[in-house]
Design a protein around this motif. Structure first.
Motif, PDB file in Angstrom:
ATOM      1  N   PRO A 106      35.241   7.140  36.319  1.00 31.85           N
ATOM      2  CA  PRO A 106      35.738   7.276  35.035  1.00 31.85           C
ATOM      3  C   PRO A 106      36.978   6.691  34.985  1.00 31.85           C
ATOM      4  CG  PRO A 106      35.085   9.258  36.221  1.00 31.85           C
ATOM      5  CD  PRO A 106      35.136   7.989  36.995  1.00 31.85           C
ATOM      6  N   VAL A 107      37.408   6.003  33.550  1.00 31.18           N
ATOM      7  CA  VAL A 107      38.573   5.524  33.346  1.00 31.18           C
ATOM      8  C   VAL A 107      39.362   6.384  32.147  1.00 31.18           C
ATOM      9  CG1 VAL A 107      39.655   3.371  32.397  1.00 31.18           C
ATOM     10  CG2 VAL A 107      37.716   3.258  33.974  1.00 31.18           C
ATOM     11  N   TRP A 137      31.681   9.486  26.883  1.00 33.20           N
ATOM     12  CA  TRP A 137      33.351   9.655  26.219  1.00 33.20           C
ATOM     13  C   TRP A 137      33.589  11.268  26.338  1.00 33.20           C
ATOM     14  CZ3 TRP A 137      35.972   5.468  23.526  1.00 33.20           C
ATOM     15  CH2 TRP A 137      37.108   6.099  23.122  1.00 33.20           C
ATOM     16  N   ARG A 138      34.684  11.305  26.915  1.00 31.63           N
ATOM     17  CA  ARG A 138      35.361  12.820  27.217  1.00 31.63           C
ATOM     18  C   ARG A 138      36.510  12.741  26.436  1.00 31.63           C
ATOM     19  NH1 ARG A 138      38.155  16.532  30.933  1.00 31.63           N
ATOM     20  NH2 ARG A 138      38.595  14.694  32.339  1.00 31.63           N
ATOM     21  N   CYS A 139      36.685  13.508  25.217  1.00 36.30           N
ATOM     22  CA  CYS A 139      37.815  13.363  24.565  1.00 36.30           C
ATOM     23  C   CYS A 139      38.692  14.769  25.185  1.00 36.30           C
ATOM     24  CB  CYS A 139      37.970  13.542  23.184  1.00 36.30           C
ATOM     25  SG  CYS A 139      39.234  13.817  22.286  1.00 36.30           S
ATOM     26  N   ILE A 140      40.033  14.502  25.878  1.00 41.94           N
ATOM     27  CA  ILE A 140      40.729  15.510  26.370  1.00 41.94           C
ATOM     28  C   ILE A 140      41.787  16.141  25.476  1.00 41.94           C
ATOM     29  CG2 ILE A 140      42.380  15.967  28.282  1.00 41.94           C
ATOM     30  CD1 ILE A 140      40.796  13.435  29.984  1.00 41.94           C
ATOM     31  N   GLU A 141      42.389  15.226  24.669  1.00 42.16           N
ATOM     32  CA  GLU A 141      43.463  15.557  23.577  1.00 42.16           C
ATOM     33  C   GLU A 141      42.966  14.420  22.576  1.00 42.16           C
ATOM     34  OE1 GLU A 141      47.235  14.458  24.887  1.00 42.16           O
ATOM     35  OE2 GLU A 141      47.462  15.603  26.704  1.00 42.16           O
ATOM     36  N   THR A 142      43.145  15.240  21.287  1.00 47.05           N
ATOM     37  CA  THR A 142      42.389  14.445  19.943  1.00 47.05           C
ATOM     38  C   THR A 142      42.973  13.001  19.906  1.00 47.05           C
ATOM     39  OG1 THR A 142      42.414  16.410  18.814  1.00 47.05           O
ATOM     40  CG2 THR A 142      42.563  14.073  17.508  1.00 47.05           C
ATOM     41  N   THR A 143      42.068  12.173  20.014  1.00 46.63           N
ATOM     42  CA  THR A 143      42.178  10.673  20.339  1.00 46.63           C
ATOM     43  C   THR A 143      42.005   9.924  18.893  1.00 46.63           C
ATOM     44  OG1 THR A 143      41.571  11.113  22.676  1.00 46.63           O
ATOM     45  CG2 THR A 143      41.459   8.629  21.593  1.00 46.63           C
ATOM     46  N   ARG A 144      43.101   9.036  18.703  1.00 42.48           N
ATOM     47  CA  ARG A 144      42.944   8.038  17.596  1.00 42.48           C
ATOM     48  C   ARG A 144      42.766   6.427  18.003  1.00 42.48           C
ATOM     49  NH1 ARG A 144      45.674   8.352  11.708  1.00 42.48           N
ATOM     50  NH2 ARG A 144      44.361  10.262  11.560  1.00 42.48           N
ATOM     51  N   LYS A 145      41.987   5.676  17.721  1.00 47.33           N
ATOM     52  CA  LYS A 145      41.783   4.482  18.014  1.00 47.33           C
ATOM     53  C   LYS A 145      41.395   3.500  16.572  1.00 47.33           C
ATOM     54  CE  LYS A 145      36.843   3.823  18.640  1.00 47.33           C
ATOM     55  NZ  LYS A 145      35.959   3.632  19.780  1.00 47.33           N
ATOM     56  N   ILE A 146      42.171   2.173  16.802  1.00 45.13           N
ATOM     57  CA  ILE A 146      41.687   1.013  16.010  1.00 45.13           C
ATOM     58  C   ILE A 146      40.461   0.487  16.502  1.00 45.13           C
ATOM     59  CG2 ILE A 146      42.207  -1.308  15.218  1.00 45.13           C
ATOM     60  CD1 ILE A 146      45.216  -0.474  15.270  1.00 45.13           C
TER      61      ILE A 146
END
Length: 117
Positions: free
Chosen positions: A84-85, A103-112
Motif C-alpha cells: 500500500p502507498v 483505493w481506500r479513502c481514509i479522509e475525504t480526498t480531492r484530486k486533480i
C-alpha cells in the motif's frame, strides 16, 4: 477561445455525483463528486477535479492513462501484488493503463485528474 485553462476551485460548477460500481465496493459507502474542467476537441484528453468520501473499493483503469495530484485528504492505494502507498495533499502520481488495485479513502480526498484514452 483561450489555450489556457484555470481550475477555479471555489467555482467548479455542478458536480456529477456517483460512487463505485456496486460489485467493486469492498467496505463502506464512498460517494464521488466529479467536475469536468476541460477536454481536447477529440475528447481523448480530459481534465477535472474528483472527490471521494471514506470507503474502500476496487480501482480498475482499463485502457486509461491518468495523472493525479492530491489537493486534500488522505487515501491509500494498493496496486494488486504491491505494498500500500498512502497519498495526501501535494502528492502526484500516474495510474497507467491496466492498473488494478484498491483505493481506500481514509479522509475525504480531492484530486486533480488528467486522463488520456
Amino acid at each position: 477561445m483561450s489555450n489556457l485553462t484555470f481550475f477555479k476551485y471555489d467555482d467548479l460548477g455542478t458536480a456529477r455525483e456517483g460512487g463505485p460500481l456496486p460489485e467493486r465496493v469492498i467496505e463502506g459507502d464512498a460517494k464521488f463528486k466529479n467536475w469536468d474542467v476541460d477536454q481536447s476537441a477529440d475528447e481523448k484528453v480530459r481534465a477535472g477535479v474528483w472527490e471521494t468520501t471514506p470507503g474502500t473499493y476496487k480501482s480498475i483503469k482499463g485502457g486509461t492513462w491518468e495523472f493525479c495530484c492530491i489537493l486534500s485528504g488522505v487515501s491509500e492505494i494498493t496496486e494488486d501484488g504491491k505494498a500500500p502507498v498512502r497519498v495526501k495533499a501535494g502528492d502526484s502520481f500516474v495510474m497507467k493503463p491496466d492498473f488494478t488495485g484498491v483505493w481506500r479513502c481514509i479522509e475525504t480526498t480531492r484530486k486533480i485528474w488528467v486522463v488520456y484514452k
